[in-house]
Design an enzyme around this catalytic site. Structure first.
Site, mmCIF file in Angstrom:
data_model
loop_
_atom_site.group_PDB
_atom_site.id
_atom_site.type_symbol
_atom_site.label_atom_id
_atom_site.label_comp_id
_atom_site.label_asym_id
_atom_site.label_seq_id
_atom_site.Cartn_x
_atom_site.Cartn_y
_atom_site.Cartn_z
ATOM 1 N N ASN A 1 -80.296 0.596 -49.035
ATOM 2 C CA ASN A 1 -80.585 2.031 -49.008
ATOM 3 C C ASN A 1 -81.817 2.285 -49.881
ATOM 4 O OD1 ASN A 1 -80.338 4.739 -48.538
ATOM 5 N ND2 ASN A 1 -78.269 4.932 -49.374
ATOM 6 N N HIS B 1 -81.012 9.354 -41.187
ATOM 7 C CA HIS B 1 -81.583 8.576 -42.282
ATOM 8 C C HIS B 1 -82.091 7.277 -41.663
ATOM 9 C CE1 HIS B 1 -81.956 7.478 -46.467
ATOM 10 N NE2 HIS B 1 -80.923 6.662 -46.532
#
Ligand SMILES: *[C@@H]1O[C@H](CO)[C@@H](O)[C@H](O)[C@H]1NC(C)=O
Ligand SMILES: *[C@@H]1O[C@H](CO)[C@@H](O)[C@H](O)[C@H]1NC(C)=O
Ligand SMILES: *[C@@H]1O[C@H](CO)[C@@H](O)[C@H](O)[C@H]1NC(C)=O
Length: 475
Positions: free
Chosen positions: A425, A400
């Site tokens: 995030n 990620h």
């Protein structure tokens, strides 16, 4: 009285045609495939469908149907052949008997269901089997209740919670659709780190948050939905903050991830994953517009459909570029193109990363996301061992990328200090701490210190003046 008579007349008719039926059972197959009555959900055992239809049909009559949940069911005699597509009240209403529960019917919440009936238990489909038992798939789910409870009970320094947006997804789906950054290739990994001259005089405070130093210039976390494109989200977020900081707030664009997803397609997979070096190349050479101009449209299905590029740029001299089209969002006329300089790689040294954030703004980092990260709610995240005793399908990870915006430290009740990064995030603001999370610092937790990127926005005095001009006109 009349009704009873009618009913028995139909029954007689039904019995009459019975003999001629076996020859036609073959052609029946097509109809069965078209209406898998039991495959979509729980059968409603009490509904009055044939009754509401106003009666039953003798023999085979493919028009003799009633809407049933998201499909149709039949009230003609033929349905009795396979049971599976009869309306639930076919037996009571058309035949005056009780449904022929096969020996293989299953029970749930006090109701009986035919073999083939299904229901969904979190991410797993359960089917009533021939043996009269529910048979359920055994996927690891993205939200596992026992994992949440274990994390909260054992006190790892962070808390876990259930997220409705993840409920019903498998762990594999989470890893495949909620992340989306390719691990940098060996060549990229070998990219030279910039030399930073750290000297003893550099005071690094114990707490730093870019949002405090640069109010109004640090952008809020977005939500990538089921679009496997953190490569585009983290890159545009870091570039947005850096441009806002370097222009001293004269421009505070929230750059458009969708512009990257749809248009940066060379060696990139859009919502099927991509590379951050490719994203930076595009930002430098082509540039992107704002999120307002080219809004993100989360995919409605997985795997995501490929979205057409609606916004290119063309050179207009002196390295500057101009949009080739109006904003895809017709309410926005501000289609300025924003570009960056080449990105640079920082060392994995904690202090150098801190100094960079403090001097120049948020940085981009890749990160390995493990199964327990999805349920993170608050605190200082560390990958836990709660699933170590479980089969390997419960313990998975994938790459990620995120945006680090600050750091801090916290003392626990034993007097031990825990250092952390503050990072944004791209799972929306209802995830974690308002879309942010804290993660252990200085221990390369989940490889977050392995590959860290900084960048300069390309901001000229002329840009700033132009922007002022635009803003002025708008009022
Ligand atoms: C309907 O099916 C059941 C069970 O298969 C059978 O016993 C019954 O005779 C059938 N009724 C008619 C009218 O075909
Ligand atoms: C989690 O949330 C979903 C949807 O909001 C809910 O249906 C489910 O029961 C919850 N699971 C647990 C274990 O609390
Ligand atoms: C998600 O992105 C990663 C990284 O590019 C890729 O390896 C993976 O195959 C992608 N998954 C899907 C379902 O597209």
């Amino acid at each position: 009285m009349l009704k009873l008579l009618m009913l028995s007349a139909i029954t007689a008719l039904l019995l009459l045609v019975e003999g001629g039926m076996s020859a036609r059972t073959q052609s029946r197959t097509k109809r069965e495939l078209a209406s898998p009555l039991h495959l979509r959900g729980i059968r409603d055992p009490f509904g009055s469908y044939c009754q509401r239809r106003g009666g039953c049909c003798p023999g085979r009559d493919d028009q003799c149907t009633v809407p049933y949940q998201d499909t149709i069911c039949y009230c003609d005699l033929f349905c009795n052949r396979t049971v599976s597509d009869c309306c639930p009240d076919f037996w009571s209403h058309c035949l005056g008997t009780t449904p022929p529960y096969p020996p293989s019917s299953c029970e749930r919440n006090g109701h009986r269901f035919h073999s083939g009936a299904t229901y969904k238990e979190n991410c797993n489909l359960c089917t009533c089997g021939q043996n009269g038992r529910w048979e359920c798939e055994l996927h690891a789910c993205l939200i596992e209740d026992d994992m949440i409870q274990e994390i909260n009970r054992r006190g790892y320094g962070w808390r876990a919670t259930n997220y409705s947006q993840f409920w019903g997804m498998t762990l594999d789906e989470g890893l495949r659709y909620r992340l989306g950054t390719q691990r940098p290739s060996r060549t990229i990994m070998n990219m030279n780190e910039i030399q930073m001259n750290m000297n003893g005089n550099d005071h690094l405070p114990s707490y730093f948050n870019a949002a405090d130093k640069w109010p109004g210039k640090i952008h809020e976390p977005l939500d990538q939905g089921n679009c496997n494109a953190s490569w585009a989200f983290s890159t545009s977020a870091v570039a947005s903050d850096r441009i806002s900081i370097q222009s001293m707030g004269h421009m505070t664009p929230q750059l458009s991830p969708q512009n990257l997803i749809s248009c940066d397609i060379r060696h990139q997979g859009g919502c099927s994953g991509g590379r951050i070096d490719g994203a930076w190349w595009y930002l430098r050479r082509r540039g992107v517009v704002t999120e307002e101009c080219y809004p993100f449209s989360p995919p409605q299905q997985t795997p995501a459909e490929v979205a057409r590029c609606m916004m290119q740029s063309r050179a207009v001299g002196r390295g500057k570029r101009q949009a080739t089209a109006h904003c895809p969002n017709s309410y926005s006329y501000h289609n300025n193109i924003y570009q960056s300089t080449p990105p640079y790689r920082l060392s994995s040294n904690e202090n150098e990363i801190m100094k960079e954030i403090m001097d120049n703004g948020p940085v981009q980092a890749i990160m390995e996301v493990h199964e327990d990260f999805f349920v993170y709610k608050s605190g200082i995240y560390r990958h836990t061992d709660v699933n170590y005793h479980k089969p390997s399908e419960y313990r998975k990870h994938a790459t990620h990328s995120v945006r680090i915006t600050g750091w801090g430290e916290e003392r626990d009740y034993n007097g031990r200090t825990h250092k952390y990064w503050i990072a944004a995030n791209s799972w929306g603001k209802n995830w974690g701490e308002d879309g942010y999370f804290r993660i252990a610092r200085g221990v390369n937790e989940c490889e977050i210190e392995t590959f860290v990127i900084g960048v300069w926005g390309r901001v000229t005095m002329e840009d700033m003046l132009n922007h002022h001009h635009h803003q002025g006109r708008r009022k």
